[in-house]
Design an enzyme around this catalytic site. Structure first.
Site, PDB file in Angstrom:
ATOM      1  N   GLY A 130       0.818  -1.209   0.000  1.00 27.26           N
ATOM      2  CA  GLY A 130       0.000   0.000   0.000  1.00 27.26           C
ATOM      3  C   GLY A 130       0.850   1.257   0.000  1.00 27.26           C
ATOM      4  O   GLY A 130       2.083   1.203   0.007  1.00 27.26           O
ATOM      5  N   CYS A 131       0.187   2.393   0.026  1.00 28.10           N
ATOM      6  CA  CYS A 131       0.907   3.664  -0.124  1.00 28.10           C
ATOM      7  C   CYS A 131       1.859   3.952   1.037  1.00 28.10           C
ATOM      8  O   CYS A 131       2.961   4.436   0.815  1.00 28.10           O
ATOM      9  CB  CYS A 131      -0.072   4.817  -0.343  1.00 28.10           C
ATOM     10  SG  CYS A 131      -1.454   4.883   0.775  1.00 28.10           S
TER      11      CYS A 131
END
Length: 168
Positions: free
Chosen positions: A153-154
Protein backbone atom coordinates in the site's frame (compact mmCIF):
# COMPACT_ATOMS: atom_id res chain seq x y z
CA UNK A 1 6.12 -14.75 -27.08
CA UNK A 2 7.58 -11.28 -27.25
CA UNK A 3 11.21 -10.46 -27.98
CA UNK A 4 13.05 -9.50 -24.74
CA UNK A 5 14.27 -6.28 -26.37
CA UNK A 6 10.83 -5.11 -27.43
CA UNK A 7 8.33 -3.58 -25.00
CA UNK A 8 5.78 -5.93 -23.44
CA UNK A 9 2.07 -5.35 -23.97
CA UNK A 10 0.34 -4.19 -20.80
CA UNK A 11 -3.19 -3.22 -19.84
CA UNK A 12 -4.74 -1.40 -16.90
CA UNK A 13 -8.00 -2.57 -15.38
CA UNK A 14 -9.59 0.21 -13.36
CA UNK A 15 -7.88 2.94 -15.33
CA UNK A 16 -10.21 5.81 -14.45
CA UNK A 17 -9.37 6.08 -10.74
CA UNK A 18 -6.36 7.83 -9.24
CA UNK A 19 -4.13 4.73 -9.09
CA UNK A 20 -5.11 3.64 -12.59
CA UNK A 21 -4.41 7.06 -14.08
CA UNK A 22 -1.05 7.31 -12.32
CA UNK A 23 -0.19 3.83 -13.56
CA UNK A 24 -1.13 4.89 -17.10
CA UNK A 25 0.97 8.04 -16.83
CA UNK A 26 4.01 5.99 -15.84
CA UNK A 27 3.44 3.24 -18.41
CA UNK A 28 3.04 5.71 -21.28
CA UNK A 29 6.64 6.79 -20.69
CA UNK A 30 8.10 3.41 -19.78
CA UNK A 31 10.64 2.13 -22.35
CA UNK A 32 9.88 -1.57 -21.73
CA UNK A 33 6.09 -1.41 -21.60
CA UNK A 34 3.53 -0.72 -24.29
CA UNK A 35 0.14 0.25 -22.89
CA UNK A 36 -2.30 -1.32 -25.34
CA UNK A 37 -5.63 -0.78 -23.56
CA UNK A 38 -7.41 0.50 -20.49
CA UNK A 39 -10.54 -0.95 -18.93
CA UNK A 40 -13.26 0.63 -16.82
CA UNK A 41 -16.90 0.00 -16.04
CA UNK A 42 -17.72 2.99 -18.23
CA UNK A 43 -15.87 3.05 -21.56
CA UNK A 44 -17.28 6.41 -22.70
CA UNK A 45 -14.16 8.46 -21.97
CA UNK A 46 -10.68 8.93 -23.31
CA UNK A 47 -7.40 8.58 -21.43
CA UNK A 48 -6.41 11.90 -23.01
CA UNK A 49 -9.28 13.55 -21.09
CA UNK A 50 -7.22 12.99 -17.94
CA UNK A 51 -3.60 12.82 -19.08
CA UNK A 52 -1.82 15.45 -21.16
CA UNK A 53 0.64 12.99 -22.73
CA UNK A 54 0.13 12.85 -26.52
CA UNK A 55 0.41 9.05 -26.42
CA UNK A 56 -2.78 8.93 -24.31
CA UNK A 57 -4.77 9.78 -27.45
CA UNK A 58 -3.90 6.39 -28.97
CA UNK A 59 -4.90 4.16 -26.04
CA UNK A 60 -8.34 2.57 -26.41
CA UNK A 61 -10.65 2.39 -23.40
CA UNK A 62 -12.93 -0.64 -23.21
CA UNK A 63 -15.68 -1.98 -21.01
CA UNK A 64 -14.95 -5.20 -19.14
CA UNK A 65 -16.76 -7.35 -21.73
CA UNK A 66 -13.79 -6.89 -24.09
CA UNK A 67 -11.22 -8.14 -21.53
CA UNK A 68 -11.00 -11.82 -22.64
CA UNK A 69 -10.23 -10.79 -26.22
CA UNK A 70 -7.52 -8.24 -25.29
CA UNK A 71 -5.88 -10.63 -22.81
CA UNK A 72 -4.85 -12.81 -25.76
CA UNK A 73 -2.22 -10.22 -26.73
CA UNK A 74 -1.30 -9.06 -23.20
CA UNK A 75 1.82 -9.85 -21.20
CA UNK A 76 0.97 -8.06 -17.94
CA UNK A 77 -2.15 -6.55 -16.43
CA UNK A 78 -2.24 -3.89 -13.73
CA UNK A 79 -5.25 -4.02 -11.43
CA UNK A 80 -6.20 -0.62 -10.02
CA UNK A 81 -9.56 -1.79 -8.74
CA UNK A 82 -11.35 -2.34 -5.42
CA UNK A 83 -10.37 -5.59 -3.66
CA UNK A 84 -13.47 -7.55 -4.69
CA UNK A 85 -12.93 -6.66 -8.36
CA UNK A 86 -9.20 -7.43 -8.14
CA UNK A 87 -9.97 -10.90 -6.79
CA UNK A 88 -12.20 -11.63 -9.80
CA UNK A 89 -9.98 -9.99 -12.42
CA UNK A 90 -6.77 -11.58 -11.14
CA UNK A 91 -8.26 -15.03 -11.66
CA UNK A 92 -9.39 -14.15 -15.20
CA UNK A 93 -5.93 -12.81 -16.08
CA UNK A 94 -4.04 -15.74 -14.53
CA UNK A 95 -6.32 -18.21 -16.34
CA UNK A 96 -5.40 -16.41 -19.59
CA UNK A 97 -1.67 -16.82 -18.71
CA UNK A 98 -1.24 -13.06 -18.17
CA UNK A 99 0.96 -11.70 -15.37
CA UNK A 100 -0.81 -9.58 -12.76
CA UNK A 101 0.41 -6.63 -10.73
CA UNK A 102 -2.32 -5.86 -8.22
CA UNK A 103 -2.43 -2.39 -6.70
CA UNK A 104 -5.32 -3.17 -4.33
CA UNK A 105 -5.11 -4.98 -1.02
CA UNK A 106 -6.73 -8.15 -2.38
CA UNK A 107 -3.66 -10.37 -2.05
CA UNK A 108 -1.56 -8.68 0.66
CA UNK A 109 -2.83 -10.44 3.75
CA UNK A 110 -3.30 -14.05 4.87
CA UNK A 111 -6.89 -15.23 4.33
CA UNK A 112 -8.01 -15.03 7.97
CA UNK A 113 -6.61 -11.52 8.44
CA UNK A 114 -8.00 -10.41 5.05
CA UNK A 115 -11.49 -11.60 5.96
CA UNK A 116 -11.35 -9.95 9.38
CA UNK A 117 -9.97 -6.69 7.95
CA UNK A 118 -12.25 -6.41 4.91
CA UNK A 119 -15.32 -8.09 6.41
CA UNK A 120 -15.74 -10.33 3.39
CA UNK A 121 -14.78 -13.82 2.29
CA UNK A 122 -11.72 -14.08 0.05
CA UNK A 123 -13.01 -16.04 -2.92
CA UNK A 124 -9.65 -17.00 -4.40
CA UNK A 125 -7.63 -18.79 -1.75
CA UNK A 126 -5.51 -20.57 -4.36
CA UNK A 127 -4.33 -17.27 -5.83
CA UNK A 128 -3.88 -15.78 -2.38
CA UNK A 129 -1.42 -18.57 -1.58
CA UNK A 130 0.50 -18.00 -4.86
CA UNK A 131 0.66 -14.20 -4.69
CA UNK A 132 4.08 -12.64 -4.19
CA UNK A 133 4.11 -9.53 -1.99
CA UNK A 134 6.63 -7.06 -3.30
CA UNK A 135 7.41 -3.66 -4.65
CA UNK A 136 8.21 -3.92 -8.33
CA UNK A 137 11.01 -3.57 -9.50
CA UNK A 138 12.65 -4.24 -6.13
CA UNK A 139 10.98 -7.55 -5.34
CA UNK A 140 12.84 -10.81 -5.74
CA UNK A 141 12.65 -12.48 -9.16
CA UNK A 142 9.76 -14.90 -9.51
CA UNK A 143 10.10 -17.99 -11.69
CA UNK A 144 6.41 -18.94 -11.77
CA UNK A 145 4.44 -18.10 -14.87
CA UNK A 146 2.12 -16.35 -14.88
CA UNK A 147 2.88 -14.40 -11.74
CA UNK A 148 0.68 -12.42 -9.37
CA UNK A 149 2.42 -9.62 -7.56
CA UNK A 150 0.63 -7.94 -4.70
CA UNK A 151 2.04 -4.45 -4.36
CA UNK A 152 2.31 -2.84 -0.93
CA UNK A 153 0.00 0.00 0.00
CA UNK A 154 0.91 3.66 -0.12
CA UNK A 155 2.39 3.92 3.39
CA UNK A 156 4.54 0.83 3.02
CA UNK A 157 5.61 1.99 -0.46
CA UNK A 158 6.68 5.40 0.85
CA UNK A 159 8.84 3.75 3.52
CA UNK A 160 10.31 1.23 1.06
CA UNK A 161 11.13 3.88 -1.55
CA UNK A 162 13.10 5.80 1.08
CA UNK A 163 14.76 2.75 2.61
CA UNK A 164 15.73 0.59 -0.38
CA UNK A 165 18.40 3.01 -1.72
CA UNK A 166 19.98 3.12 1.74
CA UNK A 167 20.10 -0.65 1.92
CA UNK A 168 21.75 -0.90 -1.49
Amino acid sequence: MQNAASPVNVIIIGARGYSGLECARILLKHPKAKLIACFATDANWSLSDYLPEPAALNIPVYGMEKLPEILKSTHTSFLATPVEISIECAQVCIDAKVNVSDLSGAFRLPKDIFEKTYGMEHKSSALLDKAVYGLVPFSAPVKASPILISNPGCYATSVLMATIPLLK
